[in-house]
Every structure is written in structure tokens, then in C-alpha cells.
Design a protein around this motif. Sequence first.
Motif, PDB file in Angstrom:
ATOM      1  N   ARG A  78       2.406   1.793  -3.512  1.00  0.00           N
ATOM      2  CA  ARG A  78       1.407   2.286  -4.470  1.00  0.00           C
ATOM      3  C   ARG A  78       1.073   3.744  -4.186  1.00  0.00           C
ATOM      4  NH1 ARG A  78      -3.755  -1.138  -6.430  1.00  0.00           N
ATOM      5  NH2 ARG A  78      -2.257  -1.698  -8.029  1.00  0.00           N
ATOM      6  N   ARG A  81       0.828  -1.210   0.000  1.00  0.00           N
ATOM      7  CA  ARG A  81       0.000   0.000   0.000  1.00  0.00           C
ATOM      8  C   ARG A  81       0.860   1.256   0.000  1.00  0.00           C
ATOM      9  NH1 ARG A  81      -4.647  -1.841   4.448  1.00  0.00           N
ATOM     10  NH2 ARG A  81      -5.859  -3.145   3.000  1.00  0.00           N
ATOM     11  N   TRP A 116      -7.630   0.392  -3.625  1.00  0.00           N
ATOM     12  CA  TRP A 116      -6.236   0.096  -3.288  1.00  0.00           C
ATOM     13  C   TRP A 116      -6.080  -0.114  -1.790  1.00  0.00           C
ATOM     14  CZ3 TRP A 116      -3.731   4.714  -6.399  1.00  0.00           C
ATOM     15  CH2 TRP A 116      -3.938   4.493  -7.768  1.00  0.00           C
ATOM     16  N   TRP A 117      -6.884   0.588  -1.012  1.00  0.00           N
ATOM     17  CA  TRP A 117      -6.926   0.448   0.445  1.00  0.00           C
ATOM     18  C   TRP A 117      -8.329   0.824   0.893  1.00  0.00           C
ATOM     19  CZ3 TRP A 117      -2.663   3.183  -1.689  1.00  0.00           C
ATOM     20  CH2 TRP A 117      -2.946   4.501  -2.049  1.00  0.00           C
ATOM     21  N   GLY A 148      -7.192   6.215  -3.921  1.00  0.00           N
ATOM     22  CA  GLY A 148      -6.956   4.818  -3.569  1.00  0.00           C
ATOM     23  C   GLY A 148      -8.169   4.167  -2.930  1.00  0.00           C
TER      24      GLY A 148
END
Length: 232
Positions: free
Chosen positions: A66, A63, A122-123, A117
Motif C-alpha cells: 500500500r 502495508r 493504513w498503519w 497512511g
Amino acid sequence: MVSAGYAPAGQSDFYPRLLQGKAVLKITVIADEPTEGFLDDLRALLAKHAAHVEVDTAWNPDRISRYYLALPPRSQRILEEAVARGGYVSADDLRGDDPDASLKGHSGGLTRILNLGIRKGWWPDGIEPPVQAHGPGFGKVVGYGIRTEQLDLFRDTVLTLPTQRLNFLAEEIAHRDDPWDDELVRDALTIFKLAIDLDGARVLLRHLVETGLLAKNAAGFYRRTTDTADQD
């Protein structure tokens, strides 16, 4: 594609276990290029069972990588400077030689990419912003900091990405036969206004050993791998 399955603890991210007498199922969802519809359905499912679901909102190396790589350059610099300087960078240090330089817009990317994100999956929503603005309020910022409990993880991850410090040090090592240690790395980078503490310097050295550029000799120094260990 969505992957799911079960395996004993330690072999996979999917496994059932008992916690305080209750069955606990740990599930990781891996989706290749998820659509907005898929993400909306997943969020709705988690919201429906929110009372029984604990979402992993912790930062991890994937994470962090990214996040950093998605940041615009000026926001990347804030994060790199903070982790390299022991968890905090002042606004004056970011301004450099021009004390009147404006930092307006430099930190906007930190929040923008965090929210991007979340939208892209992404998270999860609820993850804490990694960089905190410090100041007296009213929009005035005197510096930026990383939460103390997250500093080691962010330092170990960010400084092994293609940052200014890593790129500069690799270039210096490629053209110099000198032995290196953490203090020499700190001093060399500081001369070129790339301040770093000893913890950060050690992260860079370890990473360059892993990449094969450096090797550590018996005397505790690091040399280019083309040099012999007994030259010291």
C-alpha cells in the motif's frame, strides 16, 4: 463494517493467550472505508488504555504494498532503487547521467504518504519510516537506505510489485528464448541502467515463476513456460 472475534491461535488474528501468567488478547480491527470520526474514536480508545495496549507497528507485505503504490513516481524510484541495490542507493545513482540534476522534492512523498497512511489508518502512528536519508546534515543528502532488519521483507515485497525492473524483465523474457539465471538477470538489467543485486534478481525470477511466465528446469535455469525443459 468492523470485524472481530475469537479463535484458537493459528486460525485467526483474534485469540486470547497467556503471557508470563497474564491473559493477553490479540485483536485485529478490519474497517471498510473508516470515517475520520471512527478513526479518532479508535485512537482515543487506544490512548486511554496505552499502558495496557501494544500496537503492531511492524511493516508487513500488505502495508509495504500500500505504501509503495501510493507513492508518487519519483519517491517510488527511491524505494525501488534502494531495495534493488542491496539496501542503499546513492544520490549520484539517482541523478544518473546528469551529475548536476536536482533531487529536490524527490523524497518528499516518502514522508507525505507515511503520514497520510497514519491519518487514514493504513498503519499506526509510531511505525518507523522505511527509508532513511543519509548525509552529513544541513539538508545535504548523499543517499537513501533501508534498515538492515527490514531489507529482506521490503525487497521481497517491492520487487514483486509493478516496478521498472519487473516490467522490463517480463518484457525481455517475452521476446527472448534464452535461459535465465540470477546473474543473467542482473547483467541484462544493468545494461539498461536498472542495477540490481543477485538477491533482487532471485526475487524477480521466483515471482515470474509464480505468475506462470517462467519455469525452472532440472539444470537450474529458468525458461519461458512455452519452452521445454530439455532445450538446455
